[in-house]
Design a protein around this motif. Structure first.
Motif, PDB file in Angstrom:
ATOM      1  N   LEU A  35     -41.406  74.126  -9.838  1.00 25.74           N
ATOM      2  CA  LEU A  35     -41.325  74.448  -8.411  1.00 25.74           C
ATOM      3  C   LEU A  35     -40.114  73.777  -7.779  1.00 25.74           C
ATOM      4  N   PHE A  36     -39.882  72.519  -8.140  1.00 16.43           N
ATOM      5  CA  PHE A  36     -38.712  71.812  -7.614  1.00 16.43           C
ATOM      6  C   PHE A  36     -37.430  72.555  -7.973  1.00 16.43           C
ATOM      7  N   ILE A  37     -37.322  72.945  -9.235  1.00 12.34           N
ATOM      8  CA  ILE A  37     -36.116  73.642  -9.681  1.00 12.34           C
ATOM      9  C   ILE A  37     -35.987  74.984  -8.969  1.00 12.34           C
ATOM     10  N   ALA A  38     -37.112  75.673  -8.774  1.00 11.82           N
ATOM     11  CA  ALA A  38     -37.087  76.984  -8.111  1.00 11.82           C
ATOM     12  C   ALA A  38     -36.613  76.890  -6.674  1.00 11.82           C
ATOM     13  N   GLY A  39     -36.756  75.723  -6.034  1.00 12.96           N
ATOM     14  CA  GLY A  39     -36.366  75.582  -4.633  1.00 12.96           C
ATOM     15  C   GLY A  39     -34.879  75.357  -4.411  1.00 12.96           C
ATOM     16  N   ILE A  40     -34.110  75.122  -5.475  1.00 11.48           N
ATOM     17  CA  ILE A  40     -32.702  74.756  -5.309  1.00 11.48           C
ATOM     18  C   ILE A  40     -31.890  75.905  -4.710  1.00 11.48           C
ATOM     19  N   VAL A  78     -36.002  90.934  -2.386  1.00 17.30           N
ATOM     20  CA  VAL A  78     -35.113  91.897  -3.041  1.00 17.30           C
ATOM     21  C   VAL A  78     -34.553  91.327  -4.349  1.00 17.30           C
ATOM     22  N   ALA A  79     -34.236  90.036  -4.334  1.00 14.93           N
ATOM     23  CA  ALA A  79     -33.668  89.380  -5.521  1.00 14.93           C
ATOM     24  C   ALA A  79     -34.525  88.168  -5.891  1.00 14.93           C
ATOM     25  N   PRO A  80     -35.687  88.376  -6.495  1.00 16.59           N
ATOM     26  CA  PRO A  80     -36.587  87.255  -6.817  1.00 16.59           C
ATOM     27  C   PRO A  80     -35.973  86.243  -7.783  1.00 16.59           C
ATOM     28  N   GLU A  81     -34.905  86.667  -8.504  1.00 16.22           N
ATOM     29  CA  GLU A  81     -34.254  85.744  -9.440  1.00 16.22           C
ATOM     30  C   GLU A  81     -33.645  84.541  -8.730  1.00 16.22           C
ATOM     31  N   ILE A  82     -33.433  84.654  -7.426  1.00 15.87           N
ATOM     32  CA  ILE A  82     -32.924  83.505  -6.662  1.00 15.87           C
ATOM     33  C   ILE A  82     -33.841  82.306  -6.867  1.00 15.87           C
ATOM     34  N   ALA A  83     -35.135  82.576  -6.970  1.00 17.40           N
ATOM     35  CA  ALA A  83     -36.103  81.489  -7.152  1.00 17.40           C
ATOM     36  C   ALA A  83     -36.527  81.313  -8.603  1.00 17.40           C
ATOM     37  N   THR A  84     -36.551  82.400  -9.371  1.00 15.00           N
ATOM     38  CA  THR A  84     -37.166  82.326 -10.700  1.00 15.00           C
ATOM     39  C   THR A  84     -36.180  82.104 -11.840  1.00 15.00           C
ATOM     40  N   TRP A  85     -34.895  82.396 -11.634  1.00 13.98           N
ATOM     41  CA  TRP A  85     -33.946  82.321 -12.744  1.00 13.98           C
ATOM     42  C   TRP A  85     -33.793  80.905 -13.279  1.00 13.98           C
ATOM     43  N   LEU A  86     -33.632  79.952 -12.369  1.00 12.92           N
ATOM     44  CA  LEU A  86     -33.356  78.575 -12.802  1.00 12.92           C
ATOM     45  C   LEU A  86     -34.533  77.970 -13.576  1.00 12.92           C
ATOM     46  N   PRO A  87     -35.777  78.028 -13.054  1.00 12.71           N
ATOM     47  CA  PRO A  87     -36.881  77.437 -13.835  1.00 12.71           C
ATOM     48  C   PRO A  87     -37.136  78.174 -15.148  1.00 12.71           C
ATOM     49  N   ARG A  88     -36.782  79.467 -15.206  1.00  7.82           N
ATOM     50  CA  ARG A  88     -37.007  80.237 -16.430  1.00  7.82           C
ATOM     51  C   ARG A  88     -35.989  79.878 -17.517  1.00  7.82           C
ATOM     52  N   ASN A  89     -34.812  79.404 -17.108  1.00  4.39           N
ATOM     53  CA  ASN A  89     -33.731  79.187 -18.065  1.00  4.39           C
ATOM     54  C   ASN A  89     -33.388  77.724 -18.301  1.00  4.39           C
ATOM     55  N   MET A  90     -34.172  76.815 -17.713  1.00  5.75           N
ATOM     56  CA  MET A  90     -33.920  75.396 -17.946  1.00  5.75           C
ATOM     57  C   MET A  90     -35.010  74.820 -18.837  1.00  5.75           C
ATOM     58  N   LYS A  91     -34.614  73.944 -19.729  1.00  5.78           N
ATOM     59  CA  LYS A  91     -35.577  73.297 -20.609  1.00  5.78           C
ATOM     60  C   LYS A  91     -36.387  72.287 -19.804  1.00  5.78           C
ATOM     61  N   MET A  92     -37.696  72.360 -19.974  1.00  8.58           N
ATOM     62  CA  MET A  92     -38.589  71.458 -19.241  1.00  8.58           C
ATOM     63  C   MET A  92     -39.311  70.548 -20.238  1.00  8.58           C
ATOM     64  N   THR A 132     -33.685  67.425 -16.528  1.00 12.73           N
ATOM     65  CA  THR A 132     -33.393  67.235 -17.946  1.00 12.73           C
ATOM     66  C   THR A 132     -34.656  67.082 -18.777  1.00 12.73           C
ATOM     67  N   GLY A 133     -35.804  67.019 -18.113  1.00 15.29           N
ATOM     68  CA  GLY A 133     -37.049  66.834 -18.822  1.00 15.29           C
ATOM     69  C   GLY A 133     -37.304  65.396 -19.237  1.00 15.29           C
ATOM     70  N   PHE A 134     -36.456  64.475 -18.765  1.00 12.72           N
ATOM     71  CA  PHE A 134     -36.604  63.072 -19.131  1.00 12.72           C
ATOM     72  C   PHE A 134     -37.828  62.449 -18.472  1.00 12.72           C
ATOM     73  N   ALA A 135     -38.177  62.949 -17.274  1.00  6.45           N
ATOM     74  CA  ALA A 135     -39.306  62.369 -16.546  1.00  6.45           C
ATOM     75  C   ALA A 135     -40.076  63.474 -15.824  1.00  6.45           C
ATOM     76  N   THR A 136     -41.348  63.225 -15.603  1.00 11.61           N
ATOM     77  CA  THR A 136     -42.151  64.125 -14.777  1.00 11.61           C
ATOM     78  C   THR A 136     -41.812  63.872 -13.301  1.00 11.61           C
ATOM     79  N   ALA A 137     -42.352  64.724 -12.425  1.00 14.05           N
ATOM     80  CA  ALA A 137     -42.104  64.545 -10.997  1.00 14.05           C
ATOM     81  C   ALA A 137     -42.628  63.195 -10.517  1.00 14.05           C
ATOM     82  N   THR A 138     -43.774  62.776 -11.036  1.00 14.36           N
ATOM     83  CA  THR A 138     -44.347  61.484 -10.634  1.00 14.36           C
ATOM     84  C   THR A 138     -43.464  60.329 -11.088  1.00 14.36           C
ATOM     85  N   GLU A 139     -42.997  60.381 -12.336  1.00 13.53           N
ATOM     86  CA  GLU A 139     -42.123  59.319 -12.847  1.00 13.53           C
ATOM     87  C   GLU A 139     -40.788  59.297 -12.101  1.00 13.53           C
TER      88      GLU A 139
END
Length: 433
Positions: free
Chosen positions: A175-180, A419-433, A240-247
């Motif tokens: 969700l954080f990544i999707a908000g960028i 119209v362009a949902p990829e604005i929110a979904t592209w980044l979280p879909r293509n980043m390693k978590m 980068t997946g180094f830490a969770t949101a809480t950490e």
């Protein structure tokens, strides 16, 4: 059972409690108890105890008080003054000039705060006196600040996103990544509006300050280095997946403490104020979450979510029609409840409908934050309007009027997001978590 009668009684109960001055969390819990006692055979007492304990002991929710504490620490540091010093030289040559400091300043502070009210108050303390002194029109100063302050909800880390992630069982990091990108889109729309308005009203924009060379601007930018480093560390550990949101939130607290110590703005008094400020705010949010969780359970036993889903399905709305109906619904609800209450009160009811309509829950989280942002600047309970009213001593109708262009731009942002949902979904879909 007549679902319309049940809904009417619950709504009357909620607004009756609120009108009587009962806290939102207790209002939600009291309404849930009444609903279970009157309309279901399930005993309300043990259900309330189990639900409230479960809502209060979620590990995912631990990120919330930590991000609140980080925001409180930075709120009491010299961040605001340094932010203006670093931004002003670069924005003086754009149409609208220093009015853009409201947008860019809020976007930067949003990345270390997570709170709309904190973002609006912190940047407002910096820009309102400075821009007024320089002769910028007050309506534009306040209006753009009201709109830009809502970026605190969208640009990560976001308190609303944490609450939604817990309620919808969605990855908070995603969700954080999707908000960028949506946050950048909204900030770009606001800055575009300022530029167009300035070109149409050149006489209302004061003359530019003394021009600085490129190297002088770079030298002034040194004031931005601490906050940029903190943002990079907090968000970088998540992406980068180094830490969770809480950490990452814990890292942010440590970083903000170090930053304020190095600035010389941290002492025992400030430390206590920051801890108590975050504690009070989190206790309020936790009580709302617990009450809303119990209300969600209560409505589940009564059968309202299923009835509502069936009713919405019977309307035969297209996906776009459903999104527009929900936008109106959330904005109206936002006139009476704060954003956190809206999320936890409605998700249990609406998520089955949203899922059955084929709407991505990550995208829906960003959409939800957008419409809650809109509710932040709509009377009578627009939180940003209250913050600005306290700072400027202006009446709510005036503040709502000067904020109206920002409200309309948010509608444009929602349409672009659809119209362009990829604005929110592209980044979280293509980043390693």
């Amino acid at each position: 059972m007549n679902e319309a009668l049940v809904i009417t009684m619950l709504v009357i109960s909620i607004f009756g409690f609120l009108a009587g001055g009962v806290w939102v969390g207790l209002t939600l819990a009291g309404t849930a108890w009444l609903g279970m006692e009157l309309f279901s055979s399930r005993p309300a007492g043990d259900a309330m105890a189990i639900t409230i304990w479960g809502a209060s002991s979620s590990w995912t929710l631990t990120a919330l008080p930590l991000f609140l504490w980080m925001g409180e620490i930075l709120f009491r540091s010299r961040l605001s003054q340094d932010l203006f010093k670093g931004l002003a030289p670069w924005l003086d040559g754009i149409p609208g000039r220093l009015l853009h400091t409201n947008i860019v300043g809020c976007a930067i502070f949003a990345a270390v705060s997570g709170s709309s009210a904190a973002t609006c108050a912190t940047i407002g303390k910096m820009t309102i006196p400075e821009l007024t002194r320089r002769g910028y029109p007050q309506g534009q100063i306040i209006g753009t600040l009201a709109g830009a302050g809502t970026l605190g909800l969208l640009i990560p880390p976001s308190i609303i996103m944490i609450v939604y992630g817990v309620a919808a069982d969605v990855s908070i990091s995603k969700l954080f990544i999707a908000g960028i990108f949506p946050g950048m889109l909204l900030a770009g729309l606001f800055m575009g509006y300022i530029a167009v308005w300035a070109l149409l009203n050149p006489s209302q924009i004061p003359a530019a300050d003394q021009k600085l060379t490129f190297f002088q601007k770079l030298y002034q930018s040194r004031h931005l280095i601490p906050v940029v480093i903190l943002i990079g560390i907090v968000l970088g550990t998540i992406y980068t997946g180094f830490a969770t949101a809480t950490e990452a939130a814990a890292v942010g607290v440590i970083g903000s403490l170090i930053l304020s110590f190095l600035q010389g703005s941290m002492n025992w008094k400030v430390f206590k104020e920051a801890v108590m400020g975050a504690t009070r705010l989190y206790c309020m949010i936790a009580l709302i979450l617990a009450g809303a969780q119990f209300l969600t359970l209560s409505m589940g036993y009564i059968g309202l979510p299923r009835a509502l889903a069936e009713w919405i399905a019977s309307l035969g709305l297209s996906q776009f029609g459903l999104i527009m109906a929900l936008m109106v619904f959330f904005v109206v609800l936002g006139c009476f409840l704060d954003g956190i209450s809206i999320v936890v009160l409605t998700m249990g009811i609406l998520l089955p409908t949203v899922t059955s309509a084929g709407i991505d829950l990550i995208w829906f989280g960003v959409f939800l934050v957008f419409v809650i942002e809109m509710a932040q600047i709509t009377p009578p309970v627009g939180f940003n309007l209250f913050v600005l009213s306290g700072m400027t001593k202006k009446e709510l109708p005036y503040l709502a009027r000067v904020s109206c262009p920002m409200f309309l731009l948010m509608i444009v942002g929602i349409l672009l997001l659809y119209v362009a949902p990829e604005i929110a979904t592209w980044l979280p879909r293509n980043m390693k978590m």
